[in-house]
Design a protein around this motif. Structure first.
Motif, PDB file in Angstrom:
ATOM      1  N   GLU A 177     -82.525  12.180 -19.002  1.00 50.90           N
ATOM      2  CA  GLU A 177     -83.385  13.294 -19.580  1.00 50.90           C
ATOM      3  C   GLU A 177     -84.269  12.114 -19.987  1.00 50.90           C
ATOM      4  N   ILE A 178     -84.181  10.511 -19.834  1.00 54.06           N
ATOM      5  CA  ILE A 178     -85.640   9.407 -20.734  1.00 54.06           C
ATOM      6  C   ILE A 178     -85.258   8.381 -19.720  1.00 54.06           C
ATOM      7  N   ARG A 265     -74.581  16.409 -24.585  1.00 53.92           N
ATOM      8  CA  ARG A 265     -75.229  15.408 -25.563  1.00 53.92           C
ATOM      9  C   ARG A 265     -74.316  14.704 -26.470  1.00 53.92           C
ATOM     10  N   LYS A 271     -78.347  12.689 -29.071  1.00 55.10           N
ATOM     11  CA  LYS A 271     -79.112  14.246 -29.445  1.00 55.10           C
ATOM     12  C   LYS A 271     -80.720  13.452 -30.102  1.00 55.10           C
ATOM     13  N   TYR A 274     -83.124  12.673 -26.805  1.00 51.70           N
ATOM     14  CA  TYR A 274     -82.913  13.637 -26.109  1.00 51.70           C
ATOM     15  C   TYR A 274     -84.183  14.021 -27.189  1.00 51.70           C
ATOM     16  N   TRP A 275     -84.438  14.978 -28.020  1.00 50.54           N
ATOM     17  CA  TRP A 275     -84.985  15.679 -28.989  1.00 50.54           C
ATOM     18  C   TRP A 275     -86.921  14.592 -29.194  1.00 50.54           C
ATOM     19  N   HIS A 277     -87.524  12.619 -27.491  1.00 48.73           N
ATOM     20  CA  HIS A 277     -88.305  13.027 -26.329  1.00 48.73           C
ATOM     21  C   HIS A 277     -89.110  14.257 -25.995  1.00 48.73           C
ATOM     22  N   ARG A 278     -88.258  14.617 -26.691  1.00 52.16           N
ATOM     23  CA  ARG A 278     -88.918  16.372 -25.989  1.00 52.16           C
ATOM     24  C   ARG A 278     -89.695  16.748 -27.499  1.00 52.16           C
ATOM     25  N   VAL A 279     -89.929  16.253 -27.619  1.00 54.67           N
ATOM     26  CA  VAL A 279     -90.849  16.583 -28.816  1.00 54.67           C
ATOM     27  C   VAL A 279     -92.076  15.326 -29.009  1.00 54.67           C
ATOM     28  N   PRO A 281     -92.636  12.776 -26.638  1.00 63.10           N
ATOM     29  CA  PRO A 281     -92.130  11.766 -24.803  1.00 63.10           C
ATOM     30  C   PRO A 281     -93.023  10.407 -24.865  1.00 63.10           C
ATOM     31  N   ASN A 284     -92.115   8.172 -27.404  1.00 62.23           N
ATOM     32  CA  ASN A 284     -90.093   7.507 -26.998  1.00 62.23           C
ATOM     33  C   ASN A 284     -90.554   7.222 -26.113  1.00 62.23           C
ATOM     34  N   GLU A 285     -90.907   6.895 -24.873  1.00 59.10           N
ATOM     35  CA  GLU A 285     -91.051   6.220 -24.036  1.00 59.10           C
ATOM     36  C   GLU A 285     -91.028   4.929 -23.954  1.00 59.10           C
TER      37      GLU A 285
END
Length: 325
Positions: A177-178, A265, A271, A274-275, A277-279, A281, A284-285
């Motif tokens: 996912e990331i 996860r 976790k 994941y979250w 990156h969802r909030v 991105p 996070n990247e």
């Protein structure tokens, strides 16, 4: 990022910690007893998570069909399982070879009569700048990590449809996912694993396959022999900081055999990633890229380029735990 997202971002650590233990606790003896007499195929069983999951299944009284390229490692594991009271069959298998995978499936059915669970765990990794890794290494990694899971999933699903039940467990990664810099084929391969599971679950909903389950397990980076086997073109030793122990993922796989969950996860780090990156991105990247550059490459000693176990298996690293934590 919107100001409204900051409260959620700040709440992520607490939520991740609270949720992290549900799937990683060791199964209770009463739960493990439910595995006795059931048959499971485990690919990538010669070391790491695959070896750990196979051993735990065998200790629970399950029939375990062991698959990997290293027959000597499989035979030593089979002997260990049998000493623990389980039953094991070792089948040397290159998961990217359709004929060898078909042979694996046939051997499992011939020996035990059916297959209750199929765990697609085999995988390799290469690290380095995308254009510095030889193209043949990229393609071979995709053959093992993605093509191998497609073949295994196909054979398992055909068998499960015919017998009316079964659990398919595909091991992905937080990279599913990331995006992860310097893992230009590994991250796409794991993203494909996640999408494969989602497609299969959608088809099960449409066809009402209620007693067939597909689970995708997504761990954080793990301290397993994977890193001893890594293809490495960074100029530095292949190491990952802040790795989790393999026991978390082993427990998650065993629990998925008992209580299938579509996507797992594993642990609070996975976790949080994941979250996060969802909030946010882009943030996070960017942080993941900096962390990768500094924490996974620059701080480690120099090392020569190697294809590791990508094309051929290596003798080193036949345990569950790694040596590069």
């Amino acid at each position: 990022m919107s100001l409204r997202a900051w409260p959620l971002l700040l709440a992520l650590p607490a939520a991740a910690v609270l949720l992290s233990g549900r799937t990683t606790r060791p199964p209770r003896p009463a739960d493990k007893a439910r595995l006795a007499g059931r048959t499971f195929v485990v690919t990538g069983a010669s070391s790491g998570v695959g070896r750990g999951a196979a051993l735990e299944l065998g200790r629970s009284g399950a029939n375990v069909v062991l698959a990997a390229r290293r027959l000597d490692a499989l035979e030593s594991l089979a002997a260990e399982i049998q000493r623990a009271g389980g039953t094991a069959l070792a089948v040397a298998t290159d998961v990217s070879d359709t004929a060898q995978m078909q042979h694996l499936c046939e051997q499992a059915i011939e020996r035990f009569g059916n297959i209750d669970g199929w765990i697609n765990n085999a995988g390799v990794v290469t690290v380095g700048r995308f254009e510095d890794i030889p193209l043949e290494d990229h393609l071979r990694l995709l053959d093992i990590n993605l093509k191998g899971q497609v073949i295994g999933s196909y054979l398992a699903m055909k068998h499960f449809r015919a017998q009316g039940h079964g659990t398919l467990i595909n091991v992905g990664s937080v990279d599913s996912e990331i995006p992860h810099a310097y893992q230009g084929a590994y991250s796409p391969s794991k993203a494909g694993v996640l999408m494969l599971g989602r497609v299969l679950n959608e088809e099960l909903r449409l066809t009402q396959g209620r007693d067939i389950h597909v689970c995708t397990v997504m761990p954080w980076a793990l301290d397993t022999p994977l890193w001893e086997h890594a293809g490495n073109y960074t100029g530095h030793e292949a190491r990952m900081p802040t790795m989790d122990g393999p026991e978390k993922v082993v427990n998650a796989i065993i629990r998925a055999c008992l209580e299938p969950i579509k996507e797992i996860r594993v642990g609070y780090k996975a976790k949080l990633a994941y979250w996060g990156h969802r909030v946010a991105p882009s943030i996070n990247e960017r942080l993941t890229g900096i962390f990768t550059e500094k924490g996974e490459i620059e701080m480690h000693p120099p090392a020569p380029a190697t294809s590791g176990s990508v094309h051929e298996p290596v003798d080193a690293g036949q345990g569950i735990q790694g040596s590069r934590g």
